[in-house]
Design a protein around this motif. Structure first.
Motif, PDB file in Angstrom:
ATOM      1  N   ALA A 434       0.815  -1.220   0.000  1.00  0.00           N
ATOM      2  CA  ALA A 434       0.000   0.000   0.000  1.00  0.00           C
ATOM      3  C   ALA A 434       0.845   1.265   0.000  1.00  0.00           C
ATOM      4  O   ALA A 434       0.406   2.297  -0.542  1.00  0.00           O
ATOM      5  N   TRP A 435       2.043   1.224   0.593  1.00  0.00           N
ATOM      6  CA  TRP A 435       2.867   2.408   0.683  1.00  0.00           C
ATOM      7  C   TRP A 435       4.066   2.355  -0.261  1.00  0.00           C
ATOM      8  O   TRP A 435       4.339   3.332  -0.977  1.00  0.00           O
ATOM      9  N   GLY A 436       4.796   1.231  -0.243  1.00  0.00           N
ATOM     10  CA  GLY A 436       6.043   1.177  -0.986  1.00  0.00           C
ATOM     11  C   GLY A 436       5.889   1.040  -2.481  1.00  0.00           C
ATOM     12  O   GLY A 436       6.530   1.771  -3.257  1.00  0.00           O
ATOM     13  N   VAL A 437       5.035   0.107  -2.933  1.00  0.00           N
ATOM     14  CA  VAL A 437       4.911  -0.147  -4.371  1.00  0.00           C
ATOM     15  C   VAL A 437       4.364   1.067  -5.127  1.00  0.00           C
ATOM     16  O   VAL A 437       4.933   1.461  -6.156  1.00  0.00           O
ATOM     17  N   PRO A 438       3.263   1.720  -4.696  1.00  0.00           N
ATOM     18  CA  PRO A 438       2.834   2.927  -5.425  1.00  0.00           C
ATOM     19  C   PRO A 438       3.878   4.031  -5.441  1.00  0.00           C
ATOM     20  O   PRO A 438       4.033   4.740  -6.447  1.00  0.00           O
ATOM     21  N   PHE A 439       4.614   4.180  -4.346  1.00  0.00           N
ATOM     22  CA  PHE A 439       5.654   5.207  -4.293  1.00  0.00           C
ATOM     23  C   PHE A 439       6.756   4.908  -5.320  1.00  0.00           C
ATOM     24  O   PHE A 439       7.183   5.801  -6.062  1.00  0.00           O
ATOM     25  N   VAL A 440       7.217   3.664  -5.374  1.00  0.00           N
ATOM     26  CA  VAL A 440       8.304   3.301  -6.286  1.00  0.00           C
ATOM     27  C   VAL A 440       7.863   3.435  -7.740  1.00  0.00           C
ATOM     28  O   VAL A 440       8.588   3.995  -8.585  1.00  0.00           O
ATOM     29  N   VAL A 441       6.669   2.928  -8.072  1.00  0.00           N
ATOM     30  CA  VAL A 441       6.194   2.992  -9.455  1.00  0.00           C
ATOM     31  C   VAL A 441       6.031   4.437  -9.900  1.00  0.00           C
ATOM     32  O   VAL A 441       6.434   4.828 -11.015  1.00  0.00           O
ATOM     33  N   THR A 442       5.473   5.275  -9.046  1.00  0.00           N
ATOM     34  CA  THR A 442       5.263   6.676  -9.416  1.00  0.00           C
ATOM     35  C   THR A 442       6.582   7.416  -9.555  1.00  0.00           C
ATOM     36  O   THR A 442       6.760   8.217 -10.484  1.00  0.00           O
ATOM     37  N   ALA A 443       7.521   7.154  -8.649  1.00  0.00           N
ATOM     38  CA  ALA A 443       8.824   7.826  -8.736  1.00  0.00           C
ATOM     39  C   ALA A 443       9.572   7.426 -10.002  1.00  0.00           C
ATOM     40  O   ALA A 443      10.255   8.257 -10.614  1.00  0.00           O
ATOM     41  N   LEU A 444       9.467   6.166 -10.403  1.00  0.00           N
ATOM     42  CA  LEU A 444      10.125   5.746 -11.641  1.00  0.00           C
ATOM     43  C   LEU A 444       9.457   6.348 -12.869  1.00  0.00           C
ATOM     44  O   LEU A 444      10.129   6.804 -13.801  1.00  0.00           O
ATOM     45  N   LEU A 445       8.125   6.358 -12.900  1.00  0.00           N
ATOM     46  CA  LEU A 445       7.424   6.906 -14.068  1.00  0.00           C
ATOM     47  C   LEU A 445       7.628   8.415 -14.194  1.00  0.00           C
ATOM     48  O   LEU A 445       7.550   8.950 -15.302  1.00  0.00           O
ATOM     49  N   ASN A 446       7.874   9.088 -13.069  1.00  0.00           N
ATOM     50  CA  ASN A 446       8.068  10.538 -13.119  1.00  0.00           C
ATOM     51  C   ASN A 446       9.518  10.929 -13.378  1.00  0.00           C
ATOM     52  O   ASN A 446       9.843  12.120 -13.381  1.00  0.00           O
ATOM     53  N   HIS A 447      10.388   9.963 -13.603  1.00  0.00           N
ATOM     54  CA  HIS A 447      11.780  10.281 -13.897  1.00  0.00           C
ATOM     55  C   HIS A 447      11.870  10.935 -15.284  1.00  0.00           C
ATOM     56  O   HIS A 447      11.134  10.563 -16.201  1.00  0.00           O
ATOM     57  N   PRO A 448      12.755  11.914 -15.483  1.00  0.00           N
ATOM     58  CA  PRO A 448      12.846  12.576 -16.796  1.00  0.00           C
ATOM     59  C   PRO A 448      13.118  11.629 -17.950  1.00  0.00           C
ATOM     60  O   PRO A 448      12.559  11.785 -19.039  1.00  0.00           O
ATOM     61  N   GLN A 449      13.978  10.631 -17.756  1.00  0.00           N
ATOM     62  CA  GLN A 449      14.247   9.687 -18.826  1.00  0.00           C
ATOM     63  C   GLN A 449      13.017   8.844 -19.160  1.00  0.00           C
ATOM     64  O   GLN A 449      12.770   8.529 -20.335  1.00  0.00           O
ATOM     65  N   MET A 450      12.245   8.489 -18.128  1.00  0.00           N
ATOM     66  CA  MET A 450      11.018   7.730 -18.402  1.00  0.00           C
ATOM     67  C   MET A 450       9.988   8.603 -19.108  1.00  0.00           C
ATOM     68  O   MET A 450       9.265   8.128 -20.001  1.00  0.00           O
ATOM     69  N   ARG A 451       9.912   9.864 -18.746  1.00  0.00           N
ATOM     70  CA  ARG A 451       8.972  10.750 -19.446  1.00  0.00           C
ATOM     71  C   ARG A 451       9.378  10.931 -20.907  1.00  0.00           C
ATOM     72  O   ARG A 451       8.533  10.948 -21.809  1.00  0.00           O
ATOM     73  N   ALA A 452      10.695  11.071 -21.160  1.00  0.00           N
ATOM     74  CA  ALA A 452      11.152  11.191 -22.549  1.00  0.00           C
ATOM     75  C   ALA A 452      10.875   9.916 -23.335  1.00  0.00           C
ATOM     76  O   ALA A 452      10.454   9.957 -24.501  1.00  0.00           O
ATOM     77  N   ALA A 453      11.090   8.754 -22.694  1.00  0.00           N
ATOM     78  CA  ALA A 453      10.793   7.490 -23.378  1.00  0.00           C
ATOM     79  C   ALA A 453       9.299   7.351 -23.653  1.00  0.00           C
ATOM     80  O   ALA A 453       8.897   6.821 -24.700  1.00  0.00           O
ATOM     81  N   THR A 454       8.472   7.833 -22.732  1.00  0.00           N
ATOM     82  CA  THR A 454       7.030   7.774 -22.953  1.00  0.00           C
ATOM     83  C   THR A 454       6.613   8.654 -24.123  1.00  0.00           C
ATOM     84  O   THR A 454       5.755   8.274 -24.940  1.00  0.00           O
ATOM     85  N   ARG A 455       7.237   9.820 -24.242  1.00  0.00           N
ATOM     86  CA  ARG A 455       6.919  10.689 -25.377  1.00  0.00           C
ATOM     87  C   ARG A 455       7.352  10.058 -26.702  1.00  0.00           C
ATOM     88  O   ARG A 455       6.625  10.120 -27.702  1.00  0.00           O
ATOM     89  N   ARG A 456       8.540   9.442 -26.710  1.00  0.00           N
ATOM     90  CA  ARG A 456       8.977   8.786 -27.941  1.00  0.00           C
ATOM     91  C   ARG A 456       8.069   7.623 -28.317  1.00  0.00           C
ATOM     92  O   ARG A 456       7.773   7.395 -29.498  1.00  0.00           O
ATOM     93  N   PHE A 457       7.611   6.880 -27.321  1.00  0.00           N
ATOM     94  CA  PHE A 457       6.700   5.775 -27.600  1.00  0.00           C
ATOM     95  C   PHE A 457       5.361   6.285 -28.139  1.00  0.00           C
ATOM     96  O   PHE A 457       4.785   5.702 -29.056  1.00  0.00           O
ATOM     97  N   ALA A 458       4.890   7.399 -27.580  1.00  0.00           N
ATOM     98  CA  ALA A 458       3.628   7.964 -28.072  1.00  0.00           C
ATOM     99  C   ALA A 458       3.776   8.454 -29.514  1.00  0.00           C
ATOM    100  O   ALA A 458       2.864   8.297 -30.333  1.00  0.00           O
ATOM    101  N   VAL A 459       4.929   9.036 -29.838  1.00  0.00           N
ATOM    102  CA  VAL A 459       5.169   9.484 -31.212  1.00  0.00           C
ATOM    103  C   VAL A 459       5.214   8.296 -32.168  1.00  0.00           C
ATOM    104  O   VAL A 459       4.664   8.322 -33.279  1.00  0.00           O
ATOM    105  N   ARG A 460       5.866   7.221 -31.728  1.00  0.00           N
ATOM    106  CA  ARG A 460       5.970   6.055 -32.599  1.00  0.00           C
ATOM    107  C   ARG A 460       4.609   5.403 -32.816  1.00  0.00           C
ATOM    108  O   ARG A 460       4.307   4.929 -33.920  1.00  0.00           O
ATOM    109  N   VAL A 461       3.775   5.354 -31.800  1.00  0.00           N
ATOM    110  CA  VAL A 461       2.460   4.724 -31.943  1.00  0.00           C
ATOM    111  C   VAL A 461       1.533   5.592 -32.785  1.00  0.00           C
ATOM    112  O   VAL A 461       0.832   5.103 -33.686  1.00  0.00           O
ATOM    113  N   SER A 462       1.507   6.883 -32.503  1.00  0.00           N
ATOM    114  CA  SER A 462       0.576   7.766 -33.206  1.00  0.00           C
ATOM    115  C   SER A 462       1.082   8.185 -34.570  1.00  0.00           C
ATOM    116  O   SER A 462       0.298   8.570 -35.443  1.00  0.00           O
ATOM    117  N   GLY A 463       2.390   8.168 -34.784  1.00  0.00           N
ATOM    118  CA  GLY A 463       2.954   8.611 -36.034  1.00  0.00           C
ATOM    119  C   GLY A 463       3.039  10.106 -36.181  1.00  0.00           C
ATOM    120  O   GLY A 463       3.362  10.607 -37.263  1.00  0.00           O
TER     121      GLY A 463
END
Length: 476
Positions: A434-463
């Motif tokens: 309840a405390w550790g897993v949501p914190f870890v997942v959110t902290a990783l997804l909010n990392h700048p490199q993960m945000r950049a990778a998410t944007r690149r993936f969205a560009v590749r999917v949407s074209g």
């Protein structure tokens, strides 16, 4: 040749020393100062090759390695200290303030126990007691702050008043910081001045209590106070043990995550505890009135509640997390299930709900963990690999720290089925989920490199690349 070179027993000068130095004199007959490079190296300033200044600069900025640090630590530990090192300036001040901390805390508890006993000394139930018995009660309360336990054939009481322990630790740390010990031995003398009378009190308390755990815990207590005080003093330099001269960033981030999540959990538990006291106020007043305490007894009971406030906060976290807590064998108090029974007449227990309220409180720890993960996820400069390592260490610390905390706030509250009191067994694993897993997942997804990778993936999917869309110039 100079006559001084023919003196018997005198070492002949070396070849460079045989050369006559030119000394430029000022008009008044005084010699001009030599250059800085000649003073430091003893050679002319225009000499070629690597000079002494360059060597000293290279040594100065060389990174320390673990081998040299380990050797210096061994030399500092196993060398024979001098009298000035064992008894530096400020030693007697540390001794006095350490002893004074014990004297104040012990005397307050003993005087409070005697003051509570005095009005009831003439009653039939207390007629056979003496003031020395009240003194032993106060001494037993002091020993209970160091995990001493009362155990007999019919009753066992082992809940530690962690609020009192924390108060004594803060007093001792503040006193030793005022003493400003010059080195580690001076600080150790101050802690020893507190420990020796504490051990004497534990020895007297052994008549009615089990104190062997208290002796061991007092050493850990002194070690924690030592590090808390030393980190604020100038001679303490724990960063010398790290190759870069400072703690690893991923280690610092893991400690920061643990501190932030622990503070958020304590604040959320305090809110729910206050809400429980408000809803159970009438029942708490009924229990308080039934005990019929006088003014001094009411003060003593209020101080006892404050002494167990850290335990209540951890119990509140266990209740919010889901599994809840047990106040005796066969009892469960959780948001979705309440199996109660006869409870001891303690007013603060009125904050426990009489009926299940539903599982909606579980939303709060998950939401708080997600919010703290978003807050800390983008407020550091570590790479994704170091961040993942830091969060893995954070989960390990949360698991080990949670295990210790659950063990420390559990124990016995009385005879019979009250021999087992505290959070239930599944609280630790539910807390990590309840405390550790949501914190870890959110902290990783909010990392700048993960945000950049998410944007690149969205560009590749949407074209479509939102940064390369056609634009038109508008002249206003």
């Amino acid at each position: 040749m100079d006559a001084r070179s023919n003196r018997p027993g005198q070492r002949p000068p070396t070849r460079p020393g045989r050369r006559q130095r030119r000394v430029t004199t000022a008009p008044d007959g005084q010699s001009l100062p030599t250059e800085l490079s000649q003073e430091r190296s003893g050679s002319p300033a225009g000499s070629t090759g690597t000079g002494a200044a360059g060597l000293s600069a290279t040594k100065r900025f060389r990174r320390p390695d673990f081998r040299s640090v380990f050797r210096s630590a061994l030399r500092s530990v196993f060398h024979k200290p001098t009298r000035a090192e064992l008894f530096p300036a400020g030693t007697w001040r540390s001794l006095w303030l350490g002893f004074q901390t014990w004297a104040i805390s012990w005397a307050v508890l003993v005087l409070l126990a005697i003051a509570v006993w005095t009005p009831t000394a003439a009653t039939p139930s207390e007629k056979g007691t003496k003031w020395s018995d009240a003194l032993m009660v106060g001494n037993a309360i002091f020993a209970a702050a160091f995990r001493a336990e009362f155990s007999s054939e019919t009753m066992r009481f082992s809940l530690t008043p962690w609020g009192l322990t924390l108060l004594i630790g803060l007093m001792l740390a503040a006193s030793l910081r005022v003493a400003k010990p010059a080195n580690a031995p001076a600080l150790a003398w101050g802690l020893l001045a507190f420990l020796i009378p504490t051990w004497v009190c534990l020895g007297f308390a052994a008549v009615s209590l089990v104190v062997w755990r208290a002796f061991i815990f007092s050493l850990f207590f002194a070690a924690i106070v030592f590090f808390v005080v030393a980190r604020h003093l100038t001679w303490w330099n724990v960063t010398a043990f790290f190759p870069e001269g400072e703690p690893w960033p991923w280690l610092s981030l893991a400690g920061r995550c643990l501190r932030v999540l622990a503070g958020g959990g304590a604040a959320l538990s305090a809110v729910f505890l206050l809400a429980g006291l408000i809803t159970g106020w009438e029942q708490m007043r009924t229990i308080w009135t039934g005990l019929k305490p006088d003014a001094l007894g009411s003060v003593a009971m209020f101080l006892a509640i404050l002494a167990y406030l850290p335990t209540l906060l951890v119990w509140g976290i266990a209740w919010i997390t889901g599994p809840g807590l047990s106040l005796g064998q066969g009892t469960v108090f959780s948001p979705g299930q309440v199996i109660g029974g006869d409870l001891p007449p303690v007013p603060v227990l009125a904050c426990l709900p009489d009926a299940p309220v539903g599982w909606w409180p579980l939303i709060f720890p998950v939401a708080l963990a997600i919010g703290l993960g978003l807050y800390l996820g983008g407020r550091h400069q570590l790479g994704l690999a170091d961040t993942a390592l830091s969060l893995a260490l954070f989960l390990a610390g949360l698991l080990v720290g949670g295990l210790l905390i659950v063990w420390f706030v559990s124990g016995s509250l009385g005879p019979g089925r009250l021999v087992n009191v505290g959070p239930t067994g599944s609280t630790l694993y539910a807390g990590v989920l309840a405390w550790g897993v949501p914190f870890v997942v959110t902290a990783l997804l909010n990392h700048p490199q993960m945000r950049a990778a998410t944007r690149r993936f969205a560009v590749r999917v949407s074209g479509k690349n939102p940064e390369a869309l056609p634009t038109a110039r508008i002249d206003l």
